[in-house]
Design an enzyme around this catalytic site. Structure first.
Site, mmCIF file in Angstrom:
data_model
loop_
_atom_site.group_PDB
_atom_site.id
_atom_site.type_symbol
_atom_site.label_atom_id
_atom_site.label_comp_id
_atom_site.label_asym_id
_atom_site.label_seq_id
_atom_site.Cartn_x
_atom_site.Cartn_y
_atom_site.Cartn_z
ATOM 1 N N ARG A 143 -9.652 0.141 16.173
ATOM 2 C CA ARG A 143 -9.574 0.999 14.994
ATOM 3 C C ARG A 143 -10.576 0.490 13.963
ATOM 4 N NH1 ARG A 143 -3.876 1.793 11.950
ATOM 5 N NH2 ARG A 143 -4.435 -0.316 11.273
ATOM 6 N N MET A 199 13.649 24.850 1.891
ATOM 7 C CA MET A 199 12.795 24.175 0.926
ATOM 8 C C MET A 199 13.586 23.340 -0.073
ATOM 9 S SD MET A 199 9.948 25.776 -1.686
ATOM 10 C CE MET A 199 8.866 26.327 -0.367
ATOM 11 N N LYS A 207 0.850 -1.191 0.000
ATOM 12 C CA LYS A 207 0.000 0.000 0.000
ATOM 13 C C LYS A 207 0.889 1.246 0.000
ATOM 14 C CE LYS A 207 -0.281 -0.195 5.022
ATOM 15 N NZ LYS A 207 -1.119 -0.145 6.227
ATOM 16 N N TYR A 240 18.474 30.249 7.389
ATOM 17 C CA TYR A 240 17.362 30.993 7.964
ATOM 18 C C TYR A 240 17.453 31.022 9.481
ATOM 19 C CZ TYR A 240 14.965 30.974 3.448
ATOM 20 O OH TYR A 240 14.623 31.171 2.134
#
Length: 364
Positions: A136, A308, A39, A260
């Protein structure tokens, strides 16, 4: 026009490692059949190439979360049995799943009623999921006789088996797993149908959970489901190596700050490298200064904040490092489990979190 594209970030998936890890599953659970969880695009490794490799290696079945994931495998001509772990969401999905010879997990009464609304001749192969304590998905344990009766009332339905899921299998001293296994087995005593209990952690740490079928996921990709241990510790081979490259090397003076927020200050004159990878590629922004990468098979610590598109690394111990050199974010020699721990997460999330900017290569 011919593309001049050069991948910034590459994830290389070693399919021979996947096959090796399947063999390790069989060594752990030699009496069990194997339903391999692929999956979430095979935990970020590529569902079609991984599914083919597992099918060629003789896996007994594949497991995905939903119909959409199964369609991708069938469209790629994979013929292995496929189980939908969350079942179907509509009568149309059920009919298509039947046409594609998929096995369905049924975990709630509304799903059972949905399937009962189909034409009586619709052939279905069903796993019934029982809730043994995870709370669940799953029917109450006491519902097992009722479920069997519902199946037997439909001659076109066949029982694939019974399954449950373990909540604390990665904790070797947690008695909850023993209670879950015992409750599941006692509920089904004397009833027909095969049983499936163990995920990766369960089949490694809890022999009593191996049952007729095991459902490995993470261990197939070479990572450990057990805290404090790596896949290599368990005889597994990491299947994924994520790499970028140095795109700049600077000499910075003592006192210079990096990135940063100016969160890292150079304690002395030092070489600093800039690597073309960042959180837009799937490197967790929360990784702290000091988290390692590999350059020339040696560890170099990240310095400053993840941005990023870039990270910066301390090259003081790598005087030979130069622009163009490969930088490994995780893979053989730098376990994904270790990197994930430094980010406060799990290897699952690293693998599944790679973005579409990452170029994938699958090695046979």
């Amino acid at each position: 026009m011919t593309s001049a594209f050069v991948p910034r970030v590459t994830a290389t998936v070693d399919l021979s490692a996947i096959r090796h890890n399947l063999a390790r599953v069989r060594e752990y659970a030699p009496q069990s059949r194997v339903m391999a969880a692929i999956k979430a695009d095979a935990y970020g490794h590529g569902a079609v190439p991984v599914g083919r490799a597992l099918q060629e290696a003789g896996v007994d079945a594949l497991a995905v979360a939903c119909l959409e994931e199964a369609l991708i495998l069938r469209d790629a001509a994979l013929t292995a049995p496929i189980t939908l772990l969350e079942g179907v969401l509509s009568p149309a999905e059920a009919e298509q799943a039947s046409d594609l010879r998929l096995q369905l997990v049924v975990h709630d009464y509304w799903q059972l009623q949905l399937l009962q609304s189909l034409p009586a001749a619709s052939p279905l192969s069903l796993w019934f999921k029982l809730d043994s304590g995870m709370n669940r998905l799953g029917f109450p344990l006491a519902a097992a006789p009722e479920l069997l009766a519902a199946l037997q009332a439909r001659p076109s339905w066949t029982l694939a088996g019974w399954m449950t899921h373990l909540a604390c299998a990665d904790e070797a001293d947690n008695p909850m797993t023993r209670r879950q296994v015992s409750a599941f087995e006692q509920t089904l005593h004397g009833m027909p149908g095969v049983r499936s209990i163990a995920n990766s952690a369960g089949l490694i740490a809890w022999p009593q959970a191996r049952a007729d079928w095991v459902r490995p996921g993470l261990m197939l990709y070479g990572a450990s489901p057990l805290p404090g241990r790596t896949g290599v510790d368990l005889g597994l081979r990491p299947a994924m190596r994520v790499e970028s490259r140095l795109i700049a090397v600077h000499e910075l003076e003592a006192g210079a700050t990096i990135g940063y927020g100016a969160t890292f200050r150079c304690p002395e004159r030092m070489r600093v490298g800039v690597v073309a990878v960042g959180y837009a590629d799937g490197v967790h922004r929360i990784l702290p200064s000091g988290a390692p990468v590999l350059i020339h098979d040696r560890r170099a610590p990240i310095v400053g904040r993840i941005s990023m598109d870039m990270i910066t690394v301390d090259l003081r111990r790598l005087p030979q490092a130069a622009v163009g050199d490969s930088v490994t974010l995780w893979g053989p020699g730098l376990p994904a489990e270790e990197v994930a721990g430094l980010a406060g997460t799990l290897a699952y999330e690293l693998f599944c979190g790679l973005t579409n900017r990452v170029h994938f290569v699958h090695q046979p």
